[in-house]
Design a protein around this motif. Structure first.
Motif, PDB file in Angstrom:
ATOM      1  N   TRP A   1      -6.229  -8.948  -3.769  1.00 49.01           N
ATOM      2  CA  TRP A   1      -6.801  -7.768  -3.122  1.00 49.01           C
ATOM      3  C   TRP A   1      -6.173  -7.508  -1.754  1.00 49.01           C
ATOM      4  N   GLY A   2      -6.300  -8.448  -0.833  1.00 46.36           N
ATOM      5  CA  GLY A   2      -5.585  -8.357   0.439  1.00 46.36           C
ATOM      6  C   GLY A   2      -6.196  -7.467   1.505  1.00 46.36           C
ATOM      7  N   ASN A   3      -7.391  -6.906   1.279  1.00 44.63           N
ATOM      8  CA  ASN A   3      -8.095  -6.118   2.306  1.00 44.63           C
ATOM      9  C   ASN A   3      -7.281  -4.965   2.891  1.00 44.63           C
ATOM     10  N   PRO A   4      -6.873  -4.002   2.067  1.00 49.37           N
ATOM     11  CA  PRO A   4      -6.163  -2.829   2.620  1.00 49.37           C
ATOM     12  C   PRO A   4      -7.069  -2.035   3.551  1.00 49.37           C
ATOM     13  N   LYS A   5      -6.448  -1.329   4.496  1.00 49.03           N
ATOM     14  CA  LYS A   5      -7.211  -0.535   5.467  1.00 49.03           C
ATOM     15  C   LYS A   5      -7.653   0.809   4.877  1.00 49.03           C
ATOM     16  N   PHE A   6      -6.862   1.375   3.993  1.00 47.87           N
ATOM     17  CA  PHE A   6      -7.189   2.670   3.398  1.00 47.87           C
ATOM     18  C   PHE A   6      -8.226   2.477   2.300  1.00 47.87           C
ATOM     19  N   ASP A   7      -9.333   3.176   2.394  1.00 47.99           N
ATOM     20  CA  ASP A   7     -10.438   3.041   1.445  1.00 47.99           C
ATOM     21  C   ASP A   7     -10.423   4.202   0.454  1.00 47.99           C
ATOM     22  N   LEU A   8     -10.199   3.890  -0.822  1.00 48.80           N
ATOM     23  CA  LEU A   8     -10.257   4.907  -1.862  1.00 48.80           C
ATOM     24  C   LEU A   8     -11.720   5.278  -2.099  1.00 48.80           C
ATOM     25  N   ARG A   9     -12.036   6.526  -1.789  1.00 47.65           N
ATOM     26  CA  ARG A   9     -13.411   7.002  -1.934  1.00 47.65           C
ATOM     27  C   ARG A   9     -13.363   8.504  -2.179  1.00 47.65           C
ATOM     28  N   TYR A  10     -14.516   9.099  -2.434  1.00 46.78           N
ATOM     29  CA  TYR A  10     -14.588  10.551  -2.607  1.00 46.78           C
ATOM     30  C   TYR A  10     -15.072  11.153  -1.300  1.00 46.78           C
ATOM     31  N   ASP A  11     -14.144  11.759  -0.555  1.00 48.94           N
ATOM     32  CA  ASP A  11     -14.450  12.289   0.774  1.00 48.94           C
ATOM     33  C   ASP A  11     -13.643  13.578   0.963  1.00 48.94           C
TER      34      ASP A  11
ATOM     35  N   SER B   1      11.245   0.201  -0.041  1.00 48.42           N
ATOM     36  CA  SER B   1      11.776   0.018   1.305  1.00 48.42           C
ATOM     37  C   SER B   1      12.155  -1.444   1.448  1.00 48.42           C
ATOM     38  N   PRO B   2      12.959  -1.784   2.460  1.00 51.21           N
ATOM     39  CA  PRO B   2      13.265  -3.203   2.692  1.00 51.21           C
ATOM     40  C   PRO B   2      12.006  -4.045   2.904  1.00 51.21           C
ATOM     41  N   ALA B   3      11.011  -3.478   3.585  1.00 50.82           N
ATOM     42  CA  ALA B   3       9.770  -4.224   3.826  1.00 50.82           C
ATOM     43  C   ALA B   3       9.061  -4.546   2.521  1.00 50.82           C
ATOM     44  N   VAL B   4       8.989  -3.571   1.619  1.00 51.22           N
ATOM     45  CA  VAL B   4       8.341  -3.807   0.326  1.00 51.22           C
ATOM     46  C   VAL B   4       9.148  -4.799  -0.497  1.00 51.22           C
ATOM     47  N   ASP B   5      10.474  -4.677  -0.475  1.00 51.96           N
ATOM     48  CA  ASP B   5      11.314  -5.628  -1.214  1.00 51.96           C
ATOM     49  C   ASP B   5      11.087  -7.051  -0.733  1.00 51.96           C
ATOM     50  N   ARG B   6      10.899  -7.230   0.576  1.00 51.23           N
ATOM     51  CA  ARG B   6      10.632  -8.577   1.092  1.00 51.23           C
ATOM     52  C   ARG B   6       9.289  -9.101   0.581  1.00 51.23           C
ATOM     53  N   LEU B   7       8.292  -8.235   0.524  1.00 51.67           N
ATOM     54  CA  LEU B   7       6.979  -8.655   0.013  1.00 51.67           C
ATOM     55  C   LEU B   7       7.070  -9.044  -1.464  1.00 51.67           C
ATOM     56  N   VAL B   8       7.818  -8.283  -2.252  1.00 52.60           N
ATOM     57  CA  VAL B   8       8.007  -8.618  -3.662  1.00 52.60           C
ATOM     58  C   VAL B   8       8.732  -9.950  -3.802  1.00 52.60           C
ATOM     59  N   ALA B   9       9.785 -10.146  -3.003  1.00 50.16           N
ATOM     60  CA  ALA B   9      10.556 -11.392  -3.072  1.00 50.16           C
ATOM     61  C   ALA B   9       9.697 -12.592  -2.689  1.00 50.16           C
ATOM     62  N   ASP B  10       8.834 -12.417  -1.699  1.00 47.42           N
ATOM     63  CA  ASP B  10       7.937 -13.520  -1.309  1.00 47.42           C
ATOM     64  C   ASP B  10       7.074 -13.952  -2.492  1.00 47.42           C
ATOM     65  N   ALA B  11       6.571 -12.977  -3.235  1.00 49.95           N
ATOM     66  CA  ALA B  11       5.715 -13.299  -4.374  1.00 49.95           C
ATOM     67  C   ALA B  11       6.526 -13.876  -5.537  1.00 49.95           C
ATOM     68  N   ARG B  12       7.674 -13.287  -5.829  1.00 50.50           N
ATOM     69  CA  ARG B  12       8.475 -13.702  -6.979  1.00 50.50           C
ATOM     70  C   ARG B  12       9.024 -15.118  -6.814  1.00 50.50           C
TER      71      ARG B  12
ATOM     72  N   ALA C   1      -1.346 -10.648  -2.328  1.00 53.32           N
ATOM     73  CA  ALA C   1      -2.398  -9.966  -1.568  1.00 53.32           C
ATOM     74  C   ALA C   1      -1.786  -9.115  -0.455  1.00 53.32           C
ATOM     75  N   ARG C   2      -0.760  -9.642   0.201  1.00 55.47           N
ATOM     76  CA  ARG C   2      -0.077  -8.853   1.238  1.00 55.47           C
ATOM     77  C   ARG C   2       0.608  -7.629   0.616  1.00 55.47           C
ATOM     78  N   LEU C   3       1.205  -7.828  -0.550  1.00 57.26           N
ATOM     79  CA  LEU C   3       1.878  -6.728  -1.229  1.00 57.26           C
ATOM     80  C   LEU C   3       0.869  -5.659  -1.653  1.00 57.26           C
ATOM     81  N   HIS C   4      -0.238  -6.066  -2.230  1.00 61.17           N
ATOM     82  CA  HIS C   4      -1.226  -5.103  -2.708  1.00 61.17           C
ATOM     83  C   HIS C   4      -1.811  -4.291  -1.554  1.00 61.17           C
ATOM     84  N   ALA C   5      -2.125  -4.951  -0.445  1.00 64.03           N
ATOM     85  CA  ALA C   5      -2.665  -4.232   0.714  1.00 64.03           C
ATOM     86  C   ALA C   5      -1.682  -3.175   1.196  1.00 64.03           C
ATOM     87  N   HIS C   6      -0.401  -3.532   1.216  1.00 66.97           N
ATOM     88  CA  HIS C   6       0.624  -2.573   1.648  1.00 66.97           C
ATOM     89  C   HIS C   6       0.680  -1.381   0.690  1.00 66.97           C
ATOM     90  N   ILE C   7       0.625  -1.651  -0.610  1.00 71.55           N
ATOM     91  CA  ILE C   7       0.714  -0.578  -1.602  1.00 71.55           C
ATOM     92  C   ILE C   7      -0.463   0.379  -1.456  1.00 71.55           C
TER      93      ILE C   7
END
Length: 543
Positions: free
Chosen positions: A346-356, A472-483, A496-502
């Motif tokens: 999960w990773g606690n993303p800041k953006f909350d998917l809701r109906y607003d 992006s390079p930042a996302v590629d680094r997050l994927v590489a960390d997990a892989r 979790a870091r990757l999911h929060a970013h996504i």
């Protein structure tokens, strides 16, 4: 003894021959029978109905539990390990005593042969038609080498902890059976590629895997008939059902009518407005929360309206998911991302998917849009298909929901398997027909399928399913960390870091999570609806 008396006696001695064969009839959501030659098409409905029943893979999903997430377990491989010094090298120990449907033995040579059928263009059995649906699901696998009869080495292009999970998608076909089909090709067909194509066509009509069911009849676009493989290697999955008939039936109302009319015993994705009637007639509806995402995947190519993060987030805030759930008779879950709060990734993303709606309108106004000046978006969708739930009414509902937030949504409606093929071609391909979003649902039970294939720049088309060229390079680094994390806890933390970013960056509009509703006759017993996109027919019974 009189002839009629003889017939009566035979009926008593051989009840199956007298018409009491236990036959399970299933109406699928697809418009055609998924391919039977070893690597199914039609999305994961193909894996569910012509992959897992007919074939085995080195690893497989545990589909025996309804109250816990499915995990990968041994199948044709009994164990595997990555080389501590070279993490691109894996050694798999194979299960002894397994036979294909044609009686030939499964061994290391069969594994090498099946890897080559999709990776080695010089191999006699190479089949370009099987490459796309296979390689995009295991993009780092490069080769296989026999160590001994029951040991094989697999190599990857880079360290990849996801490989054992990805291998659930590589189904093992009988090399001997294919070889017999090749030898039967007319001598007038001289070119090796054409001979291989002809052999695979013949193999598809009469395939041989090692799974719990074998094919007995195949009629394209009409039906596929399977019979129990009584010699199956896993005693716990030797079928008790004699025969399975699979019928393509893409329209929900037609499937529902077929069930209520007694033409079939099982339908996928029943019509939502018929749920009460289905229950009243004594049928059982099965559903379970599962890792299956129903989104819009967005384009990031030049000129796309989705390049503005405010627009992406506004769309996520403007979908009335509660209203959509009501439309579907409760048969969906409202997403907060690709995985849910409480999940290890999960990773606690800041953006909350809701109906607003007000928040969405404010973002759109900041981006320069209004009721008088809406943003035009075009989404490529299907009218039916594997995992697509109820795509037309769902997309029309979302279209109306987004209208209040200054979105002018148009649809390009195409056939499901074409949409699935276009998914690998990408938003830049003419097949996208000007669409800047695509609606292809996906299973999210493992890290690669849930996230990596959609956000890594290494997954740009045609390699895998990063249809929108997000990255992006930042996302590629997050994927590489997990892989490259071979420790479970470290990998979960990286994911979790990757999911929060996504979630925060919103390359999707997350609309629904499927619960896999299916309606079955009460005579179908021992049904386990797992927390998975897949389900195991082999362990079911039929009264």
């Amino acid at each position: 003894m009189k002839p009629l008396a003889v017939c009566a006696l035979l009926a008593l001695l051989h009840p199956v021959a007298a018409g009491q064969e236990k036959t399970l009839r299933i109406a699928m959501t697809v418009a055609d029978v998924p391919r039977t030659l070893g690597q199914p098409d039609q999305g994961f409905e193909g894996n569910r109905f012509t992959g897992i029943p007919i074939y085995d893979s080195l690893t497989q999903w545990d589909l025996s539990k309804a109250d816990a997430p499915s995990v990968v377990i041994p199948a044709l491989a009994t164990s595997w390990a990555v080389d501590a010094k070279d993490r691109t090298r894996w050694v798999f120990k194979l299960r002894p005593g397994v036979k294909f449907h044609d009686g030939s033995a499964f061994d290391a040579d069969a594994v090498v042969w099946n890897v080559a059928k999709v990776l080695d263009k010089e191999a006699p059995q190479f089949d370009p038609s099987q490459v796309g649906v296979t390689v995009s699901r295991m993009p780092t696998l490069r080769s296989a080498r026999k160590i001994d009869e029951l040991t094989v080495e697999l190599t990857t292009s880079e360290p990849d902890a996801f490989l054992p999970i990805n291998l659930t998608n590589l189904f093992m076909a009988s090399p001997a059976h294919w070889g017999a089909k090749l030898r039967a090709v007319a001598a007038s067909v001289a070119a090796p590629a054409e001979r291989a194509k002809a052999a695979w066509t013949a193999f598809a009509a009469d395939p041989a895997g090692s799974g719990p069911f074998r094919v007995t009849r195949f009629v394209a676009r009409e039906r596929l008939e399977l019979a129990a493989n009584r010699g199956y290697w896993d005693a716990g999955r030797v079928p008790q059902i004699d025969k399975v008939v699979l019928l393509p039936m893409p329209e929900a109302n037609a499937r529902t009518a077929a069930l209520l009319g007694g033409q079939v015993d099982w339908i996928e994705a029943p019509a939502p407005d018929a749920m009460q009637q289905i229950r009243q007639r004594g049928f059982k509806i099965y559903a379970n929360a599962q890792p299956h995402v129903w989104p819009w995947q967005l384009s990031f190519v030049e000129g796309s309206p989705w390049l503005d993060k405010r627009v992406r987030q506004a769309a996520n805030l403007c979908v009335d998911r509660g209203g959509l759930k009501q439309l579907l008779g409760g048969m969906m879950a409202e997403p907060k991302g690709t995985v849910e709060p409480g999940h290890p990734w999960w990773g606690n993303p800041k953006f909350d998917l809701r109906y607003d709606v007000k928040a969405a309108q404010a973002l759109m106004e900041q981006a320069g849009f209004s009721a008088a000046k809406p943003v035009k978006v075009k989404v490529q969708i299907s009218a039916s298909g594997s995992g697509q739930m109820q795509p037309l009414p769902m997309n029309e509902f979302v279209q109306q929901s987004l209208k209040q937030c200054f979105f002018d949504v148009q649809f390009d409606v195409i056939e499901w398997n074409t949409l699935f093929t276009n998914w690998r071609k990408g938003a830049k391909d003419p097949a996208a027909n000007g669409a800047n979003a695509t609606n292809v649902s996906f299973a999210a039970m493992d890290p690669f399928f849930a996230m990596a294939r959609f956000v890594s720049t290494r997954s740009f088309p045609p390699v895998s399913n990063n249809w929108g060229y997000y990255g992006s390079p930042a996302v590629d680094r997050l994927v590489a960390d997990a892989r490259t994390s071979f420790d479970d806890k470290a990998r979960d933390a990286a994911l979790a870091r990757l999911h929060a970013h996504i979630v925060d960056d919103a390359p999707f509009v997350w609309i629904a999570h499927d619960v896999g509703p299916r309606a079955l006759s009460a005579k179908v017993r021992n049904v386990v609806q797992p927390k998975s996109w897949f389900i195991d027919i082999a362990t079911m019974r039929l009264d």
